[in-house]
Design an enzyme around this catalytic site. Structure first.
Site, mmCIF file in Angstrom:
data_model
loop_
_atom_site.group_PDB
_atom_site.id
_atom_site.type_symbol
_atom_site.label_atom_id
_atom_site.label_comp_id
_atom_site.label_asym_id
_atom_site.label_seq_id
_atom_site.Cartn_x
_atom_site.Cartn_y
_atom_site.Cartn_z
ATOM 1 N N SER A 10 0.870 -1.179 0.000
ATOM 2 C CA SER A 10 0.000 0.000 0.000
ATOM 3 C C SER A 10 0.905 1.226 0.000
ATOM 4 O O SER A 10 1.923 1.229 -0.695
ATOM 5 C CB SER A 10 -0.928 -0.074 1.209
ATOM 6 O OG SER A 10 -1.877 0.946 1.160
ATOM 7 N N HIS A 37 -2.996 -1.611 -3.002
ATOM 8 C CA HIS A 37 -4.080 -0.632 -2.826
ATOM 9 C C HIS A 37 -3.931 0.449 -3.888
ATOM 10 O O HIS A 37 -2.826 0.894 -4.183
ATOM 11 C CB HIS A 37 -4.017 -0.010 -1.433
ATOM 12 C CG HIS A 37 -4.381 -0.989 -0.357
ATOM 13 N ND1 HIS A 37 -4.106 -0.779 0.963
ATOM 14 C CD2 HIS A 37 -5.004 -2.195 -0.416
ATOM 15 C CE1 HIS A 37 -4.546 -1.810 1.677
ATOM 16 N NE2 HIS A 37 -5.083 -2.681 0.860
ATOM 17 N N ASP A 130 -4.429 -4.406 6.425
ATOM 18 C CA ASP A 130 -4.767 -5.334 5.353
ATOM 19 C C ASP A 130 -3.521 -6.172 5.021
ATOM 20 O O ASP A 130 -2.411 -5.646 4.980
ATOM 21 C CB ASP A 130 -5.237 -4.552 4.113
ATOM 22 C CG ASP A 130 -5.921 -5.449 3.091
ATOM 23 O OD1 ASP A 130 -6.345 -6.558 3.463
ATOM 24 O OD2 ASP A 130 -6.026 -5.037 1.927
#
Lengths: 190, 275
Positions: A10, A37, A130
């Site tokens: 991310s 992401h 995540d």
């Protein structure tokens, strides 16, 4: 031998992913699954950006596309990217997980199930949790687990959350991750 | 805490129970998505293992209907892929509405209202409402009730408004809503041309001579066998030259029906049935 590599990242992971993709051999023997992401409303541009320096082709898979070695597959925007049994992709519009779609956890869960001990899971820099449960699943089904060294990460939350859940196999900085992947290449070619 | 991990055999037991209860489609659902949604549902309901869920499927029809609703996992937004909706307005509608006939739309397998209401708003802003008929089908009574109630989740507001702006809608999305008791609802009169219909399988054809079928991000949940069966139903329901719209991540490439359709535009997944 391994059958696939899955990478979750991310905030702060873009440069690391770019470095990894640029240093792989052009005949890299495994598929590289990228669950990163990304902005929900921008459908194009990311693949092109990653392709610029990559030594292997970068693609966004369509639903039910076959997974081929030597290609980096980027989870498309606003879908979860899952790995089906039988080496195909499956996309999903299930609810975002940890506010994210694509979700790293869901990609890792399905890849862990599909490849079991033949999977390498790597968690890079990022700002939320995540991927932590996903990496745990990779470990529990026998796969190899790596996190980027939090000291090197622009945003260390994601690797740190992963380390809380999983006794990972390796904590590596990006140069060491690249060395690790190159070794796979050499072993496969020998 | 590590998340519940459901075995493939357990998934098969659950789809077997659903088939016996008259819902055969789930046996043809794509395994990973199904497994992940079942794991989530099992956790949400506090079941300790899958056997408890199987018993409940056999004994409690309300639970089963609600499960079907939950299993239809998609969460979308208003005007998802705004460029697709613009293409409909600018290139497709002038053609299909050109004949003066009433135009029939079908949205099979619906679980939420976003594509329906996006279509309705598009038709309204193009002054085509009274020249259209829309059929919406769903496997779950709970999903149908939700859709027909017009409730709109405020969590989707921001992204939906952004999409509507990119779609270049004529007004504001909020003009189509009312707020009651802290919740947003679509204006009831928006649904005046919609027929709602309940069925236990996607394969029960609900309409014939349809001009346009919107089936976005549904086949991603089906395996190839079920996708092909569904496409057969869709092919037979569409009139010659009718349009078929799927999700941006889907394609007909891997199916048996690729040769029956031509893709209208390179970037958007709008297909036309070859006459």
């Amino acid at each position: 031998m391994y059958k696939a590599i899955i990478i979750g990242g991310s905030a702060g992971s873009f440069q690391v992913v770019t470095r990894i993709l640029s240093s792989l051999h052009k005949d890299f023997p495994l598929p590289v699954l990228l669950s990163l992401h990304r902005l929900k409303h921008i459908r194009s541009g990311f693949v092109e950006a990653l392709s610029l320096k990559s030594s292997i082709p970068v693609k966004e898979p369509g639903d039910k596309d076959h997974i081929r070695p030597g290609i980096a597959y980027l989870a498309p925007s606003n879908y979860h990217m899952l790995i089906e049994l039988g080496s195909r992709f499956a996309l999903s519009t299930a609810a975002p997980v940890n506010h994210s779609r694509p979700s790293i956890d869901l990609s890792f869960f399905s890849a862990a199930q599909a490849y079991r001990e033949k999977l390498i899971g790597i968690i890079l820099s990022g700002a939320n949790r995540d991927g932590a449960q996903g990496l745990e699943r990779v470990a529990s089904l026998g796969g190899k687990t790596i996190v980027q060294d939090p000291d090197e990460c622009q945003v260390p939350v994601m690797p740190k959350e992963s380390l809380k859940l999983t006794g990972v196999d390796h904590i590596l900085n990006s140069s060491q991750i690249i060395e690790f992947l190159k070794k796979i290449n050499r072993n496969a070619l020998d | 805490m590590a998340r519940f991990n459901l075995g493939i055999t357990d998934v098969r037991k659950i789809t077997g129970a659903l088939t016996e209860k008259g819902y055969p489609d789930f046996a043809g659902y794509a395994l990973m998505s199904l497994k992940l949604s079942l794991e989530k549902i099992i956790s949400n309901h506090g079941f300790k293992e899958s056997g408890a869920m199987v018993s409940r499927i056999y004994s409690d029809d309300n639970f089963t209907d609600s499960l079907i609703d939950e299993l239809s996992v998609e969460t979308t937004e208003m005007f998802r892929d705004p460029s697709m909706w613009r293409l409909l307005r600018e290139r497709i509608f002038p053609g299909i509405f050109g004949t003066g006939d009433k135009i029939k739309f079908w949205l099979p397998g619906s679980v939420s209202s976003e594509d329906l209401v996006s279509l309705i708003i598009l038709l309204k802003e193009s002054d085509l409402t009274t020249r259209s008929a829309i059929i919406l089908t769903s496997l779950s009574g709970k999903s149908l009730d939700n859709i027909a109630s017009g409730v709109f989740r405020s969590s989707k507001m921001e992204v939906s408004e952004a999409n509507y702006t990119k779609f270049q809608g004529k007004g504001e999305l909020s003009e189509y809503m009312v707020k009651e008791g802290g919740k947003f609802f679509w204006n009831k009169n928006l649904f005046s041309e919609v027929t709602f219909s309940l069925g236990k399988s996607h394969l029960e054809a609900s309409a014939t001579c349809v001009n346009c079928i919107i089936f976005r991000d549904k086949m991603i949940y089906m395996n190839l066998t079920l996708s092909n069966k569904m496409l057969d139903v869709i092919c037979r329901s569409l009139s010659g030259g009718g349009y078929f719209i799927i999700g941006s991540g889907e394609s007909l490439t891997h199916t048996l029906f690729d040769k029956h359709f031509s893709q209208v535009d390179q970037n958007e997944k709008i297909y036309q049935k070859i006459r």
